[in-house]
Motif scaffolding. Structure first.
Motif, PDB file in Angstrom:
ATOM      1  N   SER A 332      18.834  68.167   7.228  1.00 47.90           N
ATOM      2  CA  SER A 332      19.870  67.781   7.666  1.00 47.90           C
ATOM      3  C   SER A 332      20.221  66.512   7.993  1.00 47.90           C
ATOM      4  N   ALA A 333      19.344  65.610   8.099  1.00 49.73           N
ATOM      5  CA  ALA A 333      19.636  63.896   8.071  1.00 49.73           C
ATOM      6  C   ALA A 333      19.909  63.486   6.820  1.00 49.73           C
ATOM      7  N   MET A 338      24.524  61.554   3.437  1.00 50.91           N
ATOM      8  CA  MET A 338      25.472  61.581   2.441  1.00 50.91           C
ATOM      9  C   MET A 338      26.860  61.806   2.740  1.00 50.91           C
ATOM     10  N   LEU A 339      27.129  62.326   3.993  1.00 57.03           N
ATOM     11  CA  LEU A 339      28.543  62.426   4.442  1.00 57.03           C
ATOM     12  C   LEU A 339      29.051  61.273   5.010  1.00 57.03           C
ATOM     13  N   GLY A 340      28.100  60.178   5.267  1.00 56.41           N
ATOM     14  CA  GLY A 340      28.787  58.997   5.761  1.00 56.41           C
ATOM     15  C   GLY A 340      28.566  59.050   7.254  1.00 56.41           C
ATOM     16  N   PHE A 341      27.736  59.817   7.918  1.00 53.10           N
ATOM     17  CA  PHE A 341      27.445  59.484   9.381  1.00 53.10           C
ATOM     18  C   PHE A 341      26.521  58.256   9.537  1.00 53.10           C
ATOM     19  N   THR A 342      27.066  57.574  10.443  1.00 51.87           N
ATOM     20  CA  THR A 342      26.341  56.075  10.661  1.00 51.87           C
ATOM     21  C   THR A 342      24.768  56.323  11.273  1.00 51.87           C
ATOM     22  N   VAL A 343      24.494  57.325  12.145  1.00 52.15           N
ATOM     23  CA  VAL A 343      23.308  57.396  12.771  1.00 52.15           C
ATOM     24  C   VAL A 343      22.913  59.184  12.322  1.00 52.15           C
ATOM     25  N   PRO A 344      22.507  59.382  11.301  1.00 51.17           N
ATOM     26  CA  PRO A 344      22.255  60.873  10.710  1.00 51.17           C
ATOM     27  C   PRO A 344      20.985  61.544  11.756  1.00 51.17           C
ATOM     28  N   THR A 345      20.215  60.711  12.174  1.00 51.26           N
ATOM     29  CA  THR A 345      19.200  61.397  13.144  1.00 51.26           C
ATOM     30  C   THR A 345      19.737  61.884  14.513  1.00 51.26           C
ATOM     31  N   LEU A 346      20.866  61.200  14.912  1.00 52.43           N
ATOM     32  CA  LEU A 346      21.307  61.718  16.133  1.00 52.43           C
ATOM     33  C   LEU A 346      22.406  62.823  15.915  1.00 52.43           C
ATOM     34  N   THR A 347      22.887  62.797  14.548  1.00 50.96           N
ATOM     35  CA  THR A 347      23.760  64.043  14.197  1.00 50.96           C
ATOM     36  C   THR A 347      22.837  65.097  14.155  1.00 50.96           C
ATOM     37  N   SER A 348      21.780  64.993  13.612  1.00 53.61           N
ATOM     38  CA  SER A 348      20.761  66.011  13.230  1.00 53.61           C
ATOM     39  C   SER A 348      20.352  66.497  14.672  1.00 53.61           C
ATOM     40  N   LEU A 349      20.137  65.911  15.906  1.00 56.83           N
ATOM     41  CA  LEU A 349      19.915  66.132  16.912  1.00 56.83           C
ATOM     42  C   LEU A 349      20.813  67.311  17.597  1.00 56.83           C
ATOM     43  N   SER A 350      22.178  67.098  17.200  1.00 60.52           N
ATOM     44  CA  SER A 350      23.255  68.130  17.559  1.00 60.52           C
ATOM     45  C   SER A 350      22.805  69.487  17.000  1.00 60.52           C
ATOM     46  N   VAL A 351      22.525  69.599  15.772  1.00 63.47           N
ATOM     47  CA  VAL A 351      22.176  70.685  15.149  1.00 63.47           C
ATOM     48  C   VAL A 351      20.971  71.579  15.833  1.00 63.47           C
ATOM     49  N   ALA A 352      19.599  70.571  16.355  1.00 65.42           N
ATOM     50  CA  ALA A 352      18.629  71.192  17.062  1.00 65.42           C
ATOM     51  C   ALA A 352      18.869  71.408  18.374  1.00 65.42           C
ATOM     52  N   SER A 353      19.932  70.853  18.840  1.00 66.30           N
ATOM     53  CA  SER A 353      20.319  71.119  20.282  1.00 66.30           C
ATOM     54  C   SER A 353      21.047  72.522  20.380  1.00 66.30           C
ATOM     55  N   THR A 354      21.962  72.735  19.266  1.00 58.73           N
ATOM     56  CA  THR A 354      22.816  73.902  19.373  1.00 58.73           C
ATOM     57  C   THR A 354      21.828  75.167  19.076  1.00 58.73           C
ATOM     58  N   ASN A 355      20.961  74.898  18.324  1.00 54.67           N
ATOM     59  CA  ASN A 355      19.811  76.052  17.820  1.00 54.67           C
ATOM     60  C   ASN A 355      19.285  76.284  19.427  1.00 54.67           C
ATOM     61  N   PHE A 356      18.787  75.221  20.142  1.00 52.73           N
ATOM     62  CA  PHE A 356      17.991  75.642  21.367  1.00 52.73           C
ATOM     63  C   PHE A 356      18.882  76.459  22.422  1.00 52.73           C
ATOM     64  N   GLY A 405      41.211  58.647  -0.074  1.00 52.91           N
ATOM     65  CA  GLY A 405      39.675  59.205   0.111  1.00 52.91           C
ATOM     66  C   GLY A 405      39.016  59.250   1.121  1.00 52.91           C
ATOM     67  N   PRO A 406      38.804  57.816   1.657  1.00 51.28           N
ATOM     68  CA  PRO A 406      37.908  57.653   2.924  1.00 51.28           C
ATOM     69  C   PRO A 406      38.335  58.737   4.218  1.00 51.28           C
ATOM     70  N   ALA A 407      39.642  58.706   4.414  1.00 51.96           N
ATOM     71  CA  ALA A 407      39.995  59.439   5.560  1.00 51.96           C
ATOM     72  C   ALA A 407      39.822  60.972   5.305  1.00 51.96           C
ATOM     73  N   LEU A 408      40.059  61.324   3.900  1.00 50.18           N
ATOM     74  CA  LEU A 408      39.830  62.807   3.821  1.00 50.18           C
ATOM     75  C   LEU A 408      38.190  63.043   3.845  1.00 50.18           C
ATOM     76  N   THR A 409      37.353  62.055   3.524  1.00 52.25           N
ATOM     77  CA  THR A 409      36.068  62.260   3.699  1.00 52.25           C
ATOM     78  C   THR A 409      35.530  62.406   4.906  1.00 52.25           C
ATOM     79  N   LYS A 410      36.073  61.623   5.831  1.00 49.45           N
ATOM     80  CA  LYS A 410      35.851  61.647   7.191  1.00 49.45           C
ATOM     81  C   LYS A 410      36.181  63.005   7.818  1.00 49.45           C
ATOM     82  N   SER A 411      37.263  63.617   7.436  1.00 49.91           N
ATOM     83  CA  SER A 411      37.875  64.805   7.992  1.00 49.91           C
ATOM     84  C   SER A 411      36.760  65.609   7.436  1.00 49.91           C
ATOM     85  N   ALA A 412      36.406  65.739   6.183  1.00 48.09           N
ATOM     86  CA  ALA A 412      35.700  66.708   5.677  1.00 48.09           C
ATOM     87  C   ALA A 412      34.325  66.850   6.112  1.00 48.09           C
ATOM     88  N   ALA A 413      33.705  65.718   6.521  1.00 49.01           N
ATOM     89  CA  ALA A 413      32.366  65.429   7.124  1.00 49.01           C
ATOM     90  C   ALA A 413      32.257  66.279   8.731  1.00 49.01           C
TER      91      ALA A 413
END
Length: 522
Positions: A332-333, A338-356, A405-413
């Motif tokens: 996930s990180a 790849m999608l442009g999140f500046t802190v991917p490890t914290l974004t991944s934490l949201s996935v693990a937290s949702t799972n819990f 592109g950049p705005a759409l990429t952020k929306s897609a992310a």
């Protein structure tokens, strides 16, 4: 959609369900139609559940912490940076050895008991954690991860089995789901610990503390095992009925009504053991048990109801991995980077937290909605989340040739993250825990073997998905990779609808009766 195939069986077993639901704060008999909803788990059963759940915590922590460990090692191993091959071998060795340990543990659990397997798993957790923490080369690190894999394989098999055989029928789903809660909590802890050590720890020792801290819960569980009993069903099978009576009595109480409940539960277990031994010929002429390994496997494969149980258990365990969930947890990180999140490890934490969080929700729902029902409701949302994620990757790809592109990429992310959360929540509430109820499908004489083979199926599929996820992303792209996982979900939903019966509220001694003359769905 839920099945009504078990209705006559439930009516016939009304009194027995009241007997097994022997943890009420009061001992007034509830109306027969309400037996599966009456009573609360007693303190002793909760203590056993939490103590056994430490195995799940270790399982989740050791599978989750490796992500942060790999990016923190630097040149600490073999005095060089890790190559992609190094990382792949270090990661996959755990799944490979878990696959080896599961069927081996099933044989040993029948011979020496469920509790000794938990002790052995704890010893392996401690030994593997210490080897990893002291590693100075890649081969030594692989050795440590392989030993941890043996521990995870044993724990992932024996802990749900142990809890299922101790739990009252009316609360079995809740008790076994507690193990899944422990696993997801362990993953959350691993993500947090990994992020803290990666951001604020020493570059040379931080990763060693990450992997070494996994030894502490294992030592704690070894201490608690002194008060944890063997399961009554294994004790009866080992001709130790008086010890089984003592264990059942601890969960039921000592007043006259509770003592009668103890007698009835013990009688049901003894009847099942005797009938299984007589029907399978597992006794020699002198009356001594003939626990032939080959005889047990023949019973599992050749008897139709056991073969149906094995098919369902292996299907659910394989489906749990082939839907791509653990590849998302492992990488996930990488995806969020790849999608442009500046802190991917914290974004991944949201996935693990949702799972819990949604695994905790499953804890509250599993014995109300039922195993079959909760899967039929949740899997379509998994498929939706995956297919919507695939569409999000198409949006992200198109944005690279768009003037905005950049705005759409952020929306897609953000769109992709939202749908991944939907997928993870749906997985956690159903498929993340129901397959671990596998032991309830098998009669006692093949329960360990069947559960061990199903668990091995899980780890085999885990190994395959982990090995193929990144190559699939390179070969066919992210959108088609997630589309493929979505198609697997649709196929799995159809299979569940066709062959998986409802087992909620039915005692372990009677669940296999659902598969006696068919799949038990209609």
């Amino acid at each position: 959609m839920t099945s009504n195939a078990g209705a006559p069986l439930l009516e016939r077993q009304g009194d027995e369900l009241e007997d097994e639901n022997c943890l009420d704060d009061h001992h007034e008999q509830a109306p027969r139609n309400d037996t599966r909803h009456t009573g609360r788990l007693g303190v002793f059963v909760w203590l056993l559940t939490l103590s056994a759940g430490i195995s799940g915590l270790l399982f989740g922590y050791d599978t989750g912490v490796i992500s942060a460990t790999l990016v923190s090692i630097g040149t600490s191993l073999s005095n060089r940076e890790l190559t992609s091959l190094d990382k792949s071998i270090i990661t996959s060795s755990t799944s490979l050895f878990a696959l080896i340990a599961s069927p081996l543990s099933s044989v040993l659990a029948d011979r020496i008991g469920r509790k000794p397997i938990i002790v052995a798993a704890d010893a392996l957790f401690v030994f593997g954690a210490l080897i990893q923490a002291l590693s100075i080369s890649v081969p030594v690190m692989v050795l440590g991860r392989s030993i941890v894999g043996l521990a995870i394989g044993a724990a992932s098999f024996v802990t749900p089995l142990y809890l299922a055989e101790l739990a009252p029928a009316a609360h079995r789903g809740t008790v076994v789901t507690m193990n899944a809660v422990s696993i997801t909590f362990g993953q959350v802890v691993a993500y947090i610990v990994g992020w803290l050590f990666a951001e604020y720890g020493s570059a040379t020792t931080g990763w060693r503390l990450m992997v070494g801290v996994g030894a502490a819960p294992a030592v704690l569980q070894c201490i608690l095992l002194f008060i944890m009993p063997e399961t009554p069903r294994w004790l009866v099978k080992a001709n130790r009925s008086e010890e089984a009576r003592t264990v059942i009595q601890k969960t039921c109480g000592t007043d006259p009504i509770a003592l009668q409940m103890v007698n009835n539960v013990l009688r049901d277990i003894e009847v099942e053991v005797r009938e299984e031994e007589e029907s399978t010929g597992l006794h020699n002429g002198d009356g001594k048990a003939n626990n032939s390994f080959l005889a047990g496997w023949r019973e599992l494969i050749l008897v139709p109801k056991n073969r149906r149980a094995l098919t369902i258990a292996c299907m659910l365990q394989g489906f749990q991995q082939l839907c791509g969930f653990n590849s998302l947890m492992y990488f996930s990180a990488t995806i969020f980077l790849m999608l442009g999140f500046t802190v991917p490890t914290l974004t991944s934490l949201s996935v693990a937290s949702t799972n819990f969080i949604f695994t905790v929700a499953a804890l509250l729902l599993i014995d109300r909605i039922g195993r079959r029902g909760i899967l039929l409701y949740s899997v379509p949302f998994m498929a939706f989340g995956l297919l919507a994620t695939a569409f999000g990757f198409i949006m992200a790809d198109l944005s690279t040739i768009d003037a905005h592109g950049p705005a759409l990429t952020k929306s897609a992310a953000i769109f992709i993250l939202a749908n991944i959360i939907i997928y993870v929540a749906s997985y956690a509430i159903g498929l993340g825990n129901v397959p671990w109820m596998q032991s309830e499908l098998f009669p006692l004489n093949v329960r360990s073997m069947g559960s061990g083979l199903a668990t091995a199926t899980n780890w085999g599929a885990n190994f395959i998905v982990g090995l193929t996820f990144l190559p699939l992303m390179d070969a066919i792209g992210a959108s088609w990779t997630f589309t493929l996982y979505g198609i697997v979900c649709i196929i799995g939903w159809v299979a569940i609808w066709r062959i998986y019966p409802e087992t909620v509220g039915i005692s372990l001694e009677d669940v296999s009766g659902l598969l006696e003359h068919g799949w038990g769905v209609r």
